[in-house]
Motif scaffolding. Structure first.
Motif, PDB file in Angstrom:
ATOM      1  N   PHE A 123       0.865  -1.153  -0.047  1.00 50.54           N
ATOM      2  CA  PHE A 123       0.027  -0.142   0.109  1.00 50.54           C
ATOM      3  C   PHE A 123       0.902   1.145   0.050  1.00 50.54           C
ATOM      4  CE2 PHE A 123      -2.971  -3.095   1.526  1.00 50.54           C
ATOM      5  CZ  PHE A 123      -4.321  -2.624   1.119  1.00 50.54           C
ATOM      6  N   SER A 124       0.546   2.188  -0.960  1.00 47.55           N
ATOM      7  CA  SER A 124       1.238   3.534  -0.960  1.00 47.55           C
ATOM      8  C   SER A 124       0.338   4.617  -0.734  1.00 47.55           C
ATOM      9  CB  SER A 124       1.724   3.638  -2.546  1.00 47.55           C
ATOM     10  OG  SER A 124       2.741   2.480  -2.499  1.00 47.55           O
ATOM     11  N   ASP A 125       0.761   5.491   0.429  1.00 49.47           N
ATOM     12  CA  ASP A 125       0.143   6.518   0.513  1.00 49.47           C
ATOM     13  C   ASP A 125       0.898   7.820  -0.061  1.00 49.47           C
ATOM     14  OD1 ASP A 125      -1.363   8.532   1.992  1.00 49.47           O
ATOM     15  OD2 ASP A 125      -0.589   8.666   3.887  1.00 49.47           O
ATOM     16  N   THR A 126       0.072   8.755  -0.757  1.00 51.31           N
ATOM     17  CA  THR A 126       0.516   9.926  -1.461  1.00 51.31           C
ATOM     18  C   THR A 126       0.448  11.068  -0.863  1.00 51.31           C
ATOM     19  OG1 THR A 126      -1.205   9.691  -3.071  1.00 51.31           O
ATOM     20  CG2 THR A 126       0.848   8.212  -3.347  1.00 51.31           C
ATOM     21  N   ALA A 127       0.879  12.206  -1.385  1.00 40.39           N
ATOM     22  CA  ALA A 127       0.742  13.536  -1.221  1.00 40.39           C
ATOM     23  C   ALA A 127      -0.750  13.842  -1.992  1.00 40.39           C
ATOM     24  CB  ALA A 127       2.022  14.441  -1.590  1.00 40.39           C
ATOM     25  N   GLY A 128      -1.112  15.047  -1.304  1.00 41.73           N
ATOM     26  CA  GLY A 128      -2.398  15.593  -1.751  1.00 41.73           C
ATOM     27  C   GLY A 128      -2.382  16.135  -3.193  1.00 41.73           C
ATOM     28  N   LEU A 129      -3.341  15.728  -4.099  1.00 46.11           N
ATOM     29  CA  LEU A 129      -3.260  16.050  -5.633  1.00 46.11           C
ATOM     30  C   LEU A 129      -3.251  17.574  -5.529  1.00 46.11           C
ATOM     31  CD1 LEU A 129      -6.191  13.576  -6.563  1.00 46.11           C
ATOM     32  CD2 LEU A 129      -3.736  13.379  -7.003  1.00 46.11           C
ATOM     33  N   ASP A 130      -3.925  18.243  -4.842  1.00 45.07           N
ATOM     34  CA  ASP A 130      -4.324  19.769  -4.766  1.00 45.07           C
ATOM     35  C   ASP A 130      -3.149  20.470  -3.990  1.00 45.07           C
ATOM     36  OD1 ASP A 130      -4.853  18.687  -2.099  1.00 45.07           O
ATOM     37  OD2 ASP A 130      -6.718  20.272  -1.979  1.00 45.07           O
ATOM     38  N   ASP A 131      -1.736  19.846  -3.497  1.00 48.99           N
ATOM     39  CA  ASP A 131      -0.662  20.539  -2.872  1.00 48.99           C
ATOM     40  C   ASP A 131      -0.326  21.445  -3.743  1.00 48.99           C
ATOM     41  OD1 ASP A 131       1.481  20.907  -1.607  1.00 48.99           O
ATOM     42  OD2 ASP A 131       1.769  18.856  -0.828  1.00 48.99           O
ATOM     43  N   ASP A 132      -0.434  22.716  -3.351  1.00 45.37           N
ATOM     44  CA  ASP A 132       0.288  24.005  -4.074  1.00 45.37           C
ATOM     45  C   ASP A 132       1.148  24.710  -3.122  1.00 45.37           C
ATOM     46  OD1 ASP A 132      -1.405  24.857  -2.112  1.00 45.37           O
ATOM     47  OD2 ASP A 132      -2.777  26.045  -3.803  1.00 45.37           O
ATOM     48  N   GLU A 133       1.955  24.159  -2.178  1.00 45.19           N
ATOM     49  CA  GLU A 133       2.730  24.862  -1.239  1.00 45.19           C
ATOM     50  C   GLU A 133       4.097  25.499  -1.898  1.00 45.19           C
ATOM     51  OE1 GLU A 133       4.866  24.297   3.142  1.00 45.19           O
ATOM     52  OE2 GLU A 133       3.190  22.753   2.300  1.00 45.19           O
TER      53      GLU A 133
END
Length: 427
Positions: free
Chosen positions: A62-72
């Motif tokens: 299982f792979s957890d990923t960063a948010g698709l809407d990450d704009d930092e």
């Protein structure tokens, strides 16, 4: 080796917007804290991958990923790119979405990409304790789905059951010697033990090949290249095939009869993880390398590089000796951005034993779209040692492709074991 290698496990990727409940879901699936959970958006910055025994499927990654809407502050773009790379490796996509909110623009974009990739997708509605958004439910109607309450853990067992049923749609990778041997065959494996070999262990392709042979009720004789000559002549049974490390191709070919089928671990895994026909086509480009051509050597794992490393030293040296002295080499473990990648004439890639087939095939598709030639380590070294088409003879289809007529294809100037290399177009 106690566990199934990550590269051989079914990969399930959790993807969604920030604070959609991905990390909490990951923790609930495993029953312990795997990913950091916080109210602050963007807590997960790099993919987190862990293995889990999922019923009859055995070990699943299982792979957890960063948010698709990450704009930092620009970093978000790097995080999204890394998420996209992990998505390419995934066999199943868990689309994690808050059930109480309408679809966001980034979620719609993910769904469109998933549709094009045509891989199993499971919708996980999080925040199941809240009133559902009817527009989202309507938009996702017909997709396999489950509602999960990450606070109580309800719905997680239903998700596990759903994943077991979805897994039936996934076509497994072929095994290393699939189609090459039959029950009762003897296979001779030549495995050099040098400074690059892990202490007390064999490298992964060797281990997987031995296990595959045992599963098929075959015999496996493992020797080092120095002992090959005497052991081969002591055999009362002719090996079905000799499989060696590509770096000792020449030595092995000199120590066995010319009519003994021979190939390498790298070619085996080039077939298992990628596409030998694509690599055969890439060989033809060796006759047309332009002055100052940029060549990328691409690996799939991190390892301690020795003084005579195959990727950074041996292959560039052979290429400069046999193809073009003025070629410019670069080295990477991931594909560079396409704008940079398109500047390369050729990519010479490792066998990919530490990557999923999906990842390697994605790489090859990108290269094909950009018009960049691709060659596998093993095929290049077979060519450089004058051992083509011999090293492809165990693979009838690929061997026939290799032998198709070519108008202009320069053979390697080398000659080994009385066999002159005559390269043909695989297009």
């Amino acid at each position: 080796m106690k566990g199934t290698p990550l590269a051989e496990q079914m990969r399930i990727v959790l993807a969604g917007d920030r604070n959609s409940g991905k990390s909490s879901l990951m923790n609930n699936i495993f029953g312990r804290e795997i990913s950091i959970v916080a109210e602050r958006p963007g807590t997960t910055t790099d993919p987190v991958t862990k293995s889990f025994e999922l019923g009859a499927l055995g070990a699943v990654a299982f792979s957890d990923t960063a948010g698709l809407d990450d704009d930092e502050h620009g970093i978000g773009e790097l995080r999204r790119r890394r998420t996209e790379e992990v998505l390419q490796e995934g066999h199943v996509l868990l689309f994690v979405t808050p059930g109480d909110r309408p679809l966001s623009a980034s979620e719609k974009a993910l769904l469109e990409k998933a549709r094009v990739r045509d891989r199993p997708l499971v919708v996980v509605y999080t925040f199941a304790d809240r009133s559902p958004d009817l527009s989202k439910a309507d938009a996702l109607r017909g997709m396999p789905s489950v509602a999960v309450n990450n606070l109580s853990g309800s719905g997680v067992n239903d998700l596990r059951k759903l994943l077991l049923s979805v897994a039936e749609e996934i076509e497994p990778e072929i095994s290393p010697v699939e189609g090459l041997v039959h029950e009762g065959d003897l296979v001779l494996l030549v495995t050099p033990i040098d400074l690059a070999a892990p202490r007390g262990r064999l490298i992964l392709p060797q281990v997987e090949t031995i296990r595959d042979l045992l599963d098929r009720d075959c015999g496996a004789l493992v020797v080092k290249e120095r002992e090959l000559f005497s052991f081969y002549r002591a055999l009362s049974v002719r090996p079905k095939v000799v499989i060696c490390d590509s770096q000792v191709f020449s030595k092995v070919a000199a120590d066995i009869p010319e009519d003994q089928p021979l190939t390498s671990f790298s070619i085996l895994f080039g077939r298992k993880k990628g596409d030998l026909v694509t690599y055969i086509r890439g060989l033809r480009a060796l006759s047309d390398v332009p002055p100052g051509a940029r060549i990328l050597v691409l690996e799939s794992c991190s390892h301690h590089r020795q003084a005579d490393d195959i990727g950074t030293v041996k292959i560039p040296r052979l290429f400069k000796q046999l193809v073009r002295m003025d070629a410019e080499f670069s080295f990477a473990r991931d594909l560079p951005p396409e704008g940079e990648l398109g500047k390369y004439f050729m990519v010479i890639t490792c066998a990919g034993c530490m990557a999923t087939r999906l990842k390697i095939v994605h790489r090859l598709n990108v290269l094909r779209r950009l018009g960049v030639h691709a060659i596998n380590y093993g095929l290049f070294l077979a060519w450089a040692n004058g051992l083509l088409p011999r090293a492809l003879e165990p693979f009838p289809y690929e061997h026939s492709v290799f032998l198709e007529p070519a108008e202009d294809f320069r053979p390697c100037p080398g000659k080994r074991n009385g066999i002159q290399s005559v390269l043909a177009d695989g297009a």
